[in-house]
Design a protein around this motif. Structure first.
Motif, PDB file in Angstrom:
ATOM      1  N   ALA A  63     -15.751  -4.026 -43.008  1.00 23.33           N
ATOM      2  CA  ALA A  63     -15.484  -5.450 -42.787  1.00 23.33           C
ATOM      3  C   ALA A  63     -14.001  -5.766 -42.565  1.00 23.33           C
ATOM      4  CB  ALA A  63     -16.057  -6.285 -43.929  1.00 23.33           C
ATOM      5  N   PRO A  64     -13.064  -5.244 -43.368  1.00 18.64           N
ATOM      6  CA  PRO A  64     -11.648  -5.567 -43.097  1.00 18.64           C
ATOM      7  C   PRO A  64     -11.175  -5.051 -41.734  1.00 18.64           C
ATOM      8  CG  PRO A  64     -11.892  -4.649 -45.312  1.00 18.64           C
ATOM      9  CD  PRO A  64     -13.214  -4.491 -44.613  1.00 18.64           C
ATOM     10  N   TYR A  65     -11.615  -3.866 -41.364  1.00 15.96           N
ATOM     11  CA  TYR A  65     -11.258  -3.309 -40.058  1.00 15.96           C
ATOM     12  C   TYR A  65     -11.844  -4.177 -38.942  1.00 15.96           C
ATOM     13  CZ  TYR A  65     -11.686  -0.226 -35.976  1.00 15.96           C
ATOM     14  OH  TYR A  65     -11.682   0.303 -34.708  1.00 15.96           O
ATOM     15  N   GLN A  66     -13.104  -4.567 -39.077  1.00 16.96           N
ATOM     16  CA  GLN A  66     -13.737  -5.396 -38.053  1.00 16.96           C
ATOM     17  C   GLN A  66     -13.045  -6.759 -37.945  1.00 16.96           C
ATOM     18  OE1 GLN A  66     -15.923  -4.600 -35.741  1.00 16.96           O
ATOM     19  NE2 GLN A  66     -15.974  -2.519 -36.508  1.00 16.96           N
ATOM     20  N   ALA A  67     -12.613  -7.324 -39.075  1.00 18.39           N
ATOM     21  CA  ALA A  67     -11.897  -8.601 -39.041  1.00 18.39           C
ATOM     22  C   ALA A  67     -10.571  -8.446 -38.294  1.00 18.39           C
ATOM     23  CB  ALA A  67     -11.663  -9.111 -40.455  1.00 18.39           C
ATOM     24  N   GLU A  68      -9.861  -7.352 -38.568  1.00 18.61           N
ATOM     25  CA  GLU A  68      -8.601  -7.099 -37.865  1.00 18.61           C
ATOM     26  C   GLU A  68      -8.854  -6.909 -36.369  1.00 18.61           C
ATOM     27  OE1 GLU A  68      -5.591  -3.417 -37.742  1.00 18.61           O
ATOM     28  OE2 GLU A  68      -5.611  -4.462 -39.676  1.00 18.61           O
ATOM     29  N   LEU A  69      -9.873  -6.133 -36.048  1.00 15.95           N
ATOM     30  CA  LEU A  69     -10.240  -5.887 -34.659  1.00 15.95           C
ATOM     31  C   LEU A  69     -10.580  -7.204 -33.955  1.00 15.95           C
ATOM     32  CD1 LEU A  69     -10.699  -3.278 -32.928  1.00 15.95           C
ATOM     33  CD2 LEU A  69     -13.096  -3.441 -33.569  1.00 15.95           C
ATOM     34  N   ASN A  70     -11.339  -8.036 -34.609  1.00 18.18           N
ATOM     35  CA  ASN A  70     -11.761  -9.306 -34.012  1.00 18.18           C
ATOM     36  C   ASN A  70     -10.599 -10.275 -33.815  1.00 18.18           C
ATOM     37  OD1 ASN A  70     -14.398  -8.454 -33.813  1.00 18.18           O
ATOM     38  ND2 ASN A  70     -15.006  -9.357 -35.764  1.00 18.18           N
TER      39      ASN A  70
END
Length: 150
Positions: free
Chosen positions: A78-85
Motif C-alpha cells: 500500500a505505501p509503495y502503491q500510494a507513492e506510485l499513484n
C-alpha cells in the motif's frame, strides 16, 4: 546520442519531485525532455520506480552474507502503491501525448499486497531503494517477459 535509438528514462520519481525548487514545474520539464527526444527520432520509455523499503537489506541476512536468514524482508504494498499513484498519472499523460511507452516494475517485486526485497534465495537490493545485480537481473527479466517489444 545519435547512435541510441531508444532512451529509457528512470528515476526515483517521488524523491526527485520532492527535491524541486519552488516554482519548478516537473511535469513541464519532463514533457519538454520527452518532446525533445521524440523530435530527435528516439523511442522513449519511461520506467516507473521500484519500491523503497523502510529498512536496509542487512535485516534479510545473517551476521555474515553466507548465513542466509529469512528475516522479514517484505512490506505492505500500500505505501509503495500510494507513492506510485502520486506521480503515475502525469507520467502516463506525458507518454500518451508523445507516443512514449511507460513500463511498470510493480510486478517484479510486489504481488499486489506485499513487496519483497528478497526471493528465490536472493537479496534484490543493495540498500533501501537501489537494486543490486540480482535485482537488476530480476527487473530485466520481468521487463522482457511483460513487454515483449523489448
Amino acid at each position: 546520442m545519435k547512435s541510441a535509438s531508444t532512451v529509457i528514462i528512470s528515476a526515483r520519481w517521488r524523491g526527485r519531485i520532492d527535491l524541486l525548487k519552488p516554482g519548478v514545474d516537473f511535469e513541464k520539464e519532463l514533457d519538454a525532455t520527452v518532446d525533445f527526444l521524440i523530435k530527435n527520432n528516439k523511442k522513449v520509455v519511461i520506467a516507473l520506480d521500484t519500491p523503497s523499503f523502510p529498512f536496509e537489506p542487512s535485516v534479510c541476512k545473517g551476521d555474515r552474507w553466507i548465513n542466509w536468514a529469512q528475516g522479514d524482508c517484505s512490506m505492505p504494498a500500500a505505501p509503495y502503491q500510494a507513492e506510485l499513484n502520486s506521480y503515475k498519472g502525469f507520467i502516463q499523460s506525458i507518454a500518451a501525448r508523445h507516443g512514449a511507452t511507460v513500463v511498470d516494475l510493480s510486478g517484479a517485486f510486489c504481488d499486489g499486497k506485499v513487496c519483497h526485497m528478497t526471493g528465490e534465495g536472493e537479496i534484490f537490493y543493495r540498500d533501501f531503494h537501489h537494486l543490486n545485480i540480482n535485482g537488476s537481473a530480476k527487473a530485466g527479466k520481468f521487463l522482457v517477459d511483460k513487454y515483449k517489444q523489448f
